[in-house]
Design an enzyme around this catalytic site. Structure first.
Site, short mmCIF file in Angstrom:
data_model
loop_
_atom_site.label_atom_id
_atom_site.label_comp_id
_atom_site.label_asym_id
_atom_site.label_seq_id
_atom_site.Cartn_x
_atom_site.Cartn_y
_atom_site.Cartn_z
N HIS A 133 0.89 -1.15 0.00
CA HIS A 133 0.00 0.00 0.00
C HIS A 133 0.93 1.21 0.00
O HIS A 133 2.05 1.13 0.53
CB HIS A 133 -0.87 0.01 1.26
CG HIS A 133 -1.92 -1.06 1.22
ND1 HIS A 133 -2.16 -1.92 2.26
CD2 HIS A 133 -2.77 -1.42 0.23
CE1 HIS A 133 -3.12 -2.75 1.92
NE2 HIS A 133 -3.51 -2.48 0.69
N ASP A 169 2.39 1.87 3.30
CA ASP A 169 3.33 0.87 3.84
C ASP A 169 4.73 1.31 3.42
O ASP A 169 5.70 1.16 4.17
CB ASP A 169 3.12 -0.53 3.21
CG ASP A 169 1.77 -1.15 3.55
OD1 ASP A 169 1.32 -1.00 4.70
OD2 ASP A 169 1.18 -1.79 2.65
N GLU A 199 -8.61 -11.79 -6.51
CA GLU A 199 -8.43 -12.38 -5.18
C GLU A 199 -9.46 -13.49 -5.02
O GLU A 199 -10.67 -13.27 -5.18
CB GLU A 199 -8.58 -11.31 -4.10
CG GLU A 199 -8.49 -11.93 -2.72
CD GLU A 199 -8.09 -10.96 -1.62
OE1 GLU A 199 -7.33 -10.00 -1.88
OE2 GLU A 199 -8.53 -11.19 -0.49
C1 XLS Z 1 -8.64 -6.20 0.63
C2 XLS Z 1 -7.67 -6.26 -0.45
C3 XLS Z 1 -6.36 -5.54 -0.21
C4 XLS Z 1 -5.71 -5.34 -1.56
C5 XLS Z 1 -4.71 -4.28 -1.70
O1 XLS Z 1 -9.64 -6.91 0.68
O2 XLS Z 1 -7.44 -7.60 -0.76
O3 XLS Z 1 -5.57 -6.26 0.67
O4 XLS Z 1 -5.20 -6.54 -2.05
O5 XLS Z 1 -5.22 -3.05 -1.43
MG MG Z 2 -6.13 -8.47 -2.16
#
Ligand code: XLS
Ligand code: MG
Length: 343
Positions: free
Chosen positions: A49, A52, A210
């Site tokens: 991020h 980070d 994801e």
């Molecule tokens: C949250 C997201 C976050 C992203 C990056 O649910 O997965 O971790 O991967 O901002």
């Molecule tokens: Mg993610």
């Protein structure tokens, strides 16, 4: 064995265990120490991020932000680590309470865009051209609070501004259907790819999938991956697992449904994911019950399961699979896969 696959995670994946119902239960590990853990856990890349990489960036000038990011690049080089992407964190500041790019207040939208430009500067200094957009609060709790057509126009225009700001950056949109919002505007990968088409340079807009986010949308992550691969838009993956339709659990990869994980590894491997430098990202959190000294196992475990499933996928007899498909004997194919996973 890993072959073309190389792995990343973000510093937030080593976590103190706070949840909406209770405080942190583990000691904070400072960033420098986390960075030293990467190689030992089997990882070569870092997801960031923006803050980070450069903490408290809102109180710094653009030049100061870039100078700090350049220092960090030296630290990464020293550890032999690569930055995979930078994601602007647009969900914690008071100005993003009602979203960033889709906020109803023009001053707040301006903040979101300026912050995104700083994230691009950081990515540039860290030597990556990939920006991830997890559109956390770009949605609503009640439908009447925003106009969904205008919201999509605003998202496209914000992304275009970012693309115009830097000629080389690429933007990977991370779809998620809910949490923290009731509904988001970009819930699936189809939405992410469609949004890219509305921007000033669709060739530089792709997506990151994801696993848990696809599952929360009621979809199979490997099918979402196939969809993005067909569009040549799968620029990153955040593998993890999810037990049904509840909060975003970020469980270790394969820990809920090994077969679902197997199919993700299989589609990635079959279609040469990684050949253009894409990383296998893990976005996993350890359980709150885990003690301090064993609170990073979820990362090496997730990687280990990926590699075990890769081996299984490569040892599956394609001849048998094809012959069962030709006979349309899917019951036998089902059994073949289950037995293979039980080997
Ligand atoms: C949250 C997201 C976050 C992203 C990056 O649910 O997965 O971790 O991967 O901002
Ligand atoms: Mg993610």
């Amino acid at each position: 064995m890993a072959g073309k696959f190389k792995f990343t995670f973000g510093p937030w994946n080593i976590h103190q265990g706070a949840d909406p119902f209770g405080p942190a239960v583990r000691k904070d590990i400072e960033f420098g120490k986390k960075i030293k853990m990467y190689k030992k856990l089997g990882f070569d890349g870092v997801q960031f991020h923006d803050d980070d990489a450069v903490p408290d960036m809102n109180s710094l000038t653009a030049e100061q932000v870039i100078a700090k990011a350049k220092k960090l690049k030296k630290v990464l080089d020293g550890e032999g680590l690569t930055a995979e992407f930078v994601a602007p964190r647009l969900w914690e500041d008071a100005r993003t309470i009602d979203g960033g790019y889709t906020n109803n207040d023009p001053k707040c939208r301006k903040y979101a865009i300026e912050r995104s430009k700083r994230a691009i500067d950081i990515a540039d200094a860290l030597g990556t051209n990939l920006i991830v957009l997890w559109l956390a609060r770009e949605g609503t709790y009640i439908r009447e609070s925003k106009d969904s057509k205008v919201a999509v126009d605003r998202l496209a225009s914000a992304i275009s501004t970012m693309l115009d700001y830097h000629p080389n950056i690429r933007i990977a949109i991370e779809a998620k259907p809910n949490e923290p919002m009731d509904h988001t505007y970009i819930p699936t990968i189809g939405h992410a790819i469609g949004l890219g088409l509305l921007t000033s340079d669709a060739s530089r807009v792709g997506c990151v999938i994801e696993s848990a986010h696809a599952i929360l949308a009621g979809l199979d992550p490997s099918d979402e991956m196939g969809y993005a691969l067909a569009h040549k838009k799968l620029w990153s993956v955040h593998l993890n697992d999810q037990n049904g339709l509840k909060f975003d659990q970020d469980k270790s990869f394969g820990s809920v449904d090994l077969r679902r994980a197997f199919n993700q590894v299989r589609i990635l491997d079959k279609h040469d994911y990684g050949k253009d430098g894409q990383w296998v990202g893990l976005d996993v959190k350890t359980m709150r019950t885990q003690k301090d000294d064993v609170a990073a196992k979820h990362l090496s475990n997730s990687r280990e399961i990926f590699l075990k499933l890769l081996k299984l996928s490569r040892s599956l007899s394609e001849t048998k699979v094809e012959s069962l498909i030709a006979q349309r004997d899917y019951e036998e194919l089902d059994l073949l896969i289950m037995k293979h996973l039980l080997r």
